[in-house]
Design a protein around this motif. Sequence first.
Motif: not given
Length: 505
Positions: A67-70, A366-371, A378-380
């Motif tokens: 969110l901060n990135k956006r 969906i994503g590998n948040l650790y990695r 951000a894109p989702q």
Amino acid sequence: MTDIKDFTSQYGLVEKIDAFGYLDALKANPDAPRKHGKIVLVTADTPLMASRGEGKTTTTIALIDALNKRGIDAAAVLRQPSMGITAAGSKGGASGGGKASLTHPELIDWGLTGEMAAIAAAQNLLVSFAEKAIDEGRLDDILVPRVSEVPSRSLRAITVDAGKNNVAEKVVLTPTCELMQIVCLSRSMDEIGRRVAAMIAGTKDGKAVTFGEFIDLWRITDMLAGAVMPAKTETVNGSPVYVHGGPFANVSIGIPTLASVQMACSLHDVVIVEAGYGADAGAQKWLDIACREYGAQWPSAAIVVTRASTWRDDPELAWRYPFHVDRLEKLDIPTFPLVNLWDGEDDQIPALRDTAKELEFRDPIIGNLYRDGGEALAPQLDQFVDALVGGSMPAAPHSHKGMPLVENVRWIAEQAYGVPAERVVLKDGFASSLTEANELCMSAGVSLDDMAVVAVKSPATMTDNDRAGEDERTVTLKKVEVHAGAGLVHVNLTTSLTTPMPKIV
């Protein structure tokens, strides 16, 4: 002055904030600049195993980074974990992991922000006062347990030689104790003092005796001066994170302190609140205790975290995740499913999206948040951001104060566990436990039905048997325990675990 810097001090590698003082300053200066942040609730699927987290904290950290990135001013409020369970390795760390972690995770996982130790010392001092009261003939028994950060089966039930009488005592984990609940639910030191005074120390001639009747409360409130201050840290990407309050929504309220959340909402546009274990525990307690009974803000959106394996690999338990998402949506909370992938699961994404579409979910995240951390999210987040920006601040929910306790628990079972009222079973001994609790409250001058219900349950199950067919699932009520100072009444369900033991790592 209402600048948050005036209420902030350094505490080792993190900062401590006088949230009570800051909130009082805002109240005294209604025209002072402040934000009115919207709350997003991060909760989870009911895990297949209680010892394995689904990734709520990792998701929370990745989400505020995204969110901060956006360009959205977002912060998170996390719970201080229990050192004896989390840091011992019985479940995932309470500070995220990989690219979705805090700058000093050891400070959080090992309880070094100080609040746990102060609360433990204060509650144990209360028990010592109660023991002295037995010597002086003020009490016949003690109803407040000692606490420890390290669980021990040998201390769950002990007997203390008190001269004339052998006094039964027990030891519980610090974050589950009544004093932690009081700190989580209070918004001033005066309120903490009033609630500690209303704690039932024990009984004399069958009638409740409160601590306010025989101790000087400043001894306790002085000990808690540092414990009531949220710690401020940040993610490895610089997003602000506040840590305050105890975990364990299966055996307690499992929410961060209401003062820390209210403070964060005055400082940021979006505040992510993490509630413990699955939606049947953490989300239920945020909505039905923090919001309904204690005036916390109703969420403007929710994220329900799961693992690909939890969601898809056990057909008998596959009903639970859609149940959670659907339940929150029916409460008019825009709810977004999030699948936190393990390594090697990227090839499952198309199938996961197809399943989400079949279930009529919102577009899953969906994503590998650790990695990948927040970069994966951000894109989702287009739909998620639209729901936040376009939605209005929700109204205050209807309180259940005054609802008969058993009726209240039946309502929780139907709403949070999917079990209709007629299949809520009273175990042998429950009726007598309820009668004793009622009599205890009456002798203390309080109403049992005015207290918020805390369902004490297994973190890995929603019902007596989640593998039973939908028409066969039941919830069994076992016993009642009063926390009058916190304004809570615990109702133990059959599968409850009150002091889980850590695994060896």
